[in-house]
Design an enzyme around this catalytic site. Structure first.
Site, short mmCIF file in Angstrom:
data_model
loop_
_atom_site.label_atom_id
_atom_site.label_comp_id
_atom_site.label_asym_id
_atom_site.label_seq_id
_atom_site.Cartn_x
_atom_site.Cartn_y
_atom_site.Cartn_z
N HIS A 1 16.11 50.33 18.74
CA HIS A 1 15.41 49.03 18.73
C HIS A 1 14.72 48.85 17.40
CE1 HIS A 1 12.74 45.76 19.94
NE2 HIS A 1 13.63 45.55 20.90
N ASP B 1 18.26 47.33 27.82
CA ASP B 1 19.63 47.05 28.27
C ASP B 1 20.34 48.27 28.83
OD1 ASP B 1 19.67 44.32 27.64
OD2 ASP B 1 19.84 44.82 25.53
N1 ACO Z 1 23.70 54.39 17.92
C1 ACO Z 1 23.83 55.14 16.82
N2 ACO Z 1 23.10 54.99 15.69
C2 ACO Z 1 22.20 54.01 15.69
C3 ACO Z 1 21.97 53.18 16.80
C4 ACO Z 1 22.76 53.39 17.95
N3 ACO Z 1 22.60 52.63 19.03
N4 ACO Z 1 20.99 52.28 16.51
C5 ACO Z 1 20.61 52.55 15.26
N5 ACO Z 1 21.32 53.59 14.76
C6 ACO Z 1 21.14 54.22 13.45
C7 ACO Z 1 21.84 53.44 12.35
O1 ACO Z 1 23.17 53.88 12.15
C8 ACO Z 1 20.94 53.73 11.18
O2 ACO Z 1 21.23 55.04 10.72
P1 ACO Z 1 21.05 55.45 9.15
O3 ACO Z 1 19.63 55.12 8.80
O4 ACO Z 1 21.35 56.93 9.14
O5 ACO Z 1 22.03 54.64 8.39
C9 ACO Z 1 19.54 53.78 11.79
O6 ACO Z 1 19.75 54.19 13.14
C10 ACO Z 1 18.81 52.45 11.76
O7 ACO Z 1 19.67 51.48 12.31
P2 ACO Z 1 19.57 49.93 11.95
O8 ACO Z 1 20.82 49.26 12.40
O9 ACO Z 1 19.16 49.78 10.51
O10 ACO Z 1 18.33 49.56 12.83
P3 ACO Z 1 17.94 48.10 13.23
O11 ACO Z 1 16.51 48.12 13.48
O12 ACO Z 1 18.46 47.11 12.27
O13 ACO Z 1 18.82 47.90 14.59
C11 ACO Z 1 19.52 47.68 16.76
C12 ACO Z 1 18.32 47.82 15.84
C13 ACO Z 1 20.41 46.51 16.32
C14 ACO Z 1 19.02 47.38 18.17
C15 ACO Z 1 20.34 49.00 16.76
O14 ACO Z 1 19.54 50.07 17.20
C16 ACO Z 1 21.62 48.91 17.59
O15 ACO Z 1 22.64 48.44 17.09
N6 ACO Z 1 21.55 49.32 18.90
C17 ACO Z 1 22.68 49.18 19.79
C18 ACO Z 1 22.74 47.77 20.34
C19 ACO Z 1 21.66 47.50 21.36
O16 ACO Z 1 21.41 48.28 22.27
N7 ACO Z 1 21.02 46.34 21.20
C20 ACO Z 1 19.97 45.88 22.12
C21 ACO Z 1 18.63 45.91 21.46
S1 ACO Z 1 17.39 45.38 22.57
C22 ACO Z 1 17.58 43.73 22.62
O17 ACO Z 1 17.85 43.07 21.67
C23 ACO Z 1 17.43 43.13 23.86
#
Ligand code: ACO
Length: 426
Positions: free
Chosen positions: A304, A361
């Site tokens: 998140h 979720d």
């Molecule tokens: N699985 C694996 N790696 C992940 C995940 C994940 N679910 N989420 C983040 N990471 C990693 C990224 O690869 C990144 O790694 P790095 O720094 O080594 O390159 C780091 O964690 C940061 O990720 P970002 O994408 O920069 O984080 P951001 O804050 O932009 O993204 C997000 C948040 C979009 C929710 C992300 O965690 C994700 O894609 N999760 C999966 C989708 C999801 O569950 N979305 C629902 C969110 S809750 C909602 O909106 C209701």
């Protein structure tokens, strides 16, 4: 004395005030940054940018706190109803008994949808995603109900109409997609019971309304009711800042919510868990793929932008998931996979180092499956829940005398000036 931040640029020192929120959060007020320095800020994804001040929702991502109008979401999930929570979000206070009765009556009055709207539904191609349909139909509401929104009372009617009708429209889209007769709302049923009845009652089999499912749905919607400046809410505020009507702003919010990185994650989680099941329950493969930087796969329902600890909504959702499955005597193999996946991820060094915890979720899809909600309707369920939050945020923004047209800047990195080349010289 007001705290300030000094920026030294080209030998000159500029001071900017620090703004402090009720819970001690601080921000640099850069309203005059460009005017004073000629600079703008660059913050892709807005992770460091506060787009507004707001007195609706407080969240602390480090401590796992979520409060609506100051009240912890745990207390609301335990004691409140979705309608009461909606009232709280939109009006800022809990309703009196009389106010709650009035609002419930208004919901009944407004719950029918114009019969002509059904014609639109029938013309969407079979298999259209319900989120696309909902977004279009909410926008279309403006044509069916073109009342002005300049007077307070009219805004209230528009708001109630939207909250009431969206529920009817969502159930209607499900019925029509199955080729079934539409079930109308009933004045003797509560908001949540009415929704379940409109979804599942048929002329040949009356739907038995299970109060445990009604309670679960109330909690599900309360947990989704607002989450401050997330992607879809920011879309509502940004689109609304152009002073479009409420329906258009909410339609933009629904479109934004659809994405798998945002509200679409609840559908994506179930698809992911089903894929793992088809893969023989190979949890480790999923973890390895999520860790692999060359693979675009992510663990859906994990991570998140704000929460760097367990999402407080996920905790409640997980408990509810266990409770409802046990009560209904459902043995869902996806729950076992989810539990195993969570345990594996929470002890995996990649997930620990990246502070990746289950979000709302992760377990919500299993709760929705227990209610027999089809997977492609999951994000619609989220949208109905988020509606009061979008409305409250939209209302707050348009009532704010300082609220301006949303218009970020950019840093241009394209080609420098060059001349047009006529076609035959290219
Ligand atoms: N699985 C694996 N790696 C992940 C995940 C994940 N679910 N989420 C983040 N990471 C990693 C990224 O690869 C990144 O790694 P790095 O720094 O080594 O390159 C780091 O964690 C940061 O990720 P970002 O994408 O920069 O984080 P951001 O804050 O932009 O993204 C997000 C948040 C979009 C929710 C992300 O965690 C994700 O894609 N999760 C999966 C989708 C999801 O569950 N979305 C629902 C969110 S809750 C909602 O909106 C209701």
């Amino acid at each position: 004395m007001t705290e300030t931040v000094k920026i030294i640029y080209e030998g000159k020192t500029h001071e900017f005030p620090v703004v402090e929120g009720t819970e001690g959060e601080k921000a640099i007020d850069i309203l005059q940054l460009r005017q004073k320095t000629g600079l703008v800020t660059l913050d892709p994804g807005y992770a460091n940018t506060g787009s507004c001040t707001s007195d609706i929702t407080f969240m602390d991502g480090e401590k796992g706190i979520l409060r609506y109008r100051g009240i912890p979401v745990e207390q609301l999930a335990e004691h409140s109803s979705f309608i009461e929570t909606s009232y709280l979000l939109i009006n800022g206070v809990l309703p009196t008994r009389e106010q709650l009765n009035d609002i419930s009556d208004l919901f009944n009055d407004q719950s029918l949808v114009h019969e002509d709207m059904q014609k639109f539904y029938h013309n969407f191609p079979r298999g259209s995603h319900p989120m696309g349909i909902l977004s279009s139909m909410v926008n279309a509401l403006r044509s069916f109900y073109p009342e002005l929104q300049t007077i307070e009372e009219e805004i209230n009617i528009t708001v109630t109409r939207l909250l009431s009708k969206v529920r009817t429209m969502a159930a209607m889209s499900y019925k029509i997609s199955r080729g079934h007769k539409v079930v109308y709302p009933r004045s003797d049923l509560s908001y949540c019971a009415n929704f379940l009845n409109m979804m599942f009652d048929t002329p040949v089999k009356s739907y038995y309304i299970d109060e445990d499912l009604v309670d679960a749905l109330n909690v599900f919607w309360i947990l989704h009711a607002d989450h401050e400046q997330n992607c879809s809410t920011s879309a509502v505020r940004l689109v609304g800042s152009g002073r479009v009507n409420l329906y258009a702003a909410i339609s933009a919010g629904i479109a934004a919510l659809w994405g798998p990185l945002h509200g679409g994650a609840n559908q994506a989680v179930i698809e992911m868990l089903s894929d793992i099941q088809k893969d023989g329950g190979n949890i480790q493969r999923a973890i390895d793929r999520a860790r692999d930087k060359k693979d675009t796969f992510r663990l859906m329902g994990f991570g998140h932008r704000v929460y760097k600890t367990y999402d407080p909504r996920a905790k409640i959702m997980k408990e509810m998931c266990y409770k409802i499955l046990e009560k209904l005597n459902i043995d869902d193999p996806l729950l076992d996979i989810a539990k195993e996946l969570e345990e594996a991820a929470l002890t995996d060094d990649y997930f620990v180092d990246h502070n990746l915890y289950p979000n709302v979720d992760f377990y919500s899809g299993i709760v929705l499956r227990a209610m027999k909600i089809p997977t492609n309707m999951f994000t619609v369920m989220f949208a109905i829940g988020r509606l009061p939050g979008w409305i409250a945020q939209w209302k707050e923004s348009i009532d704010d005398p300082k609220w301006r047209l949303g218009r970020p800047r950019q840093i241009y990195i394209g080609p420098e000036k060059r001349d047009y080349i006529p076609m035959d010289e290219r």
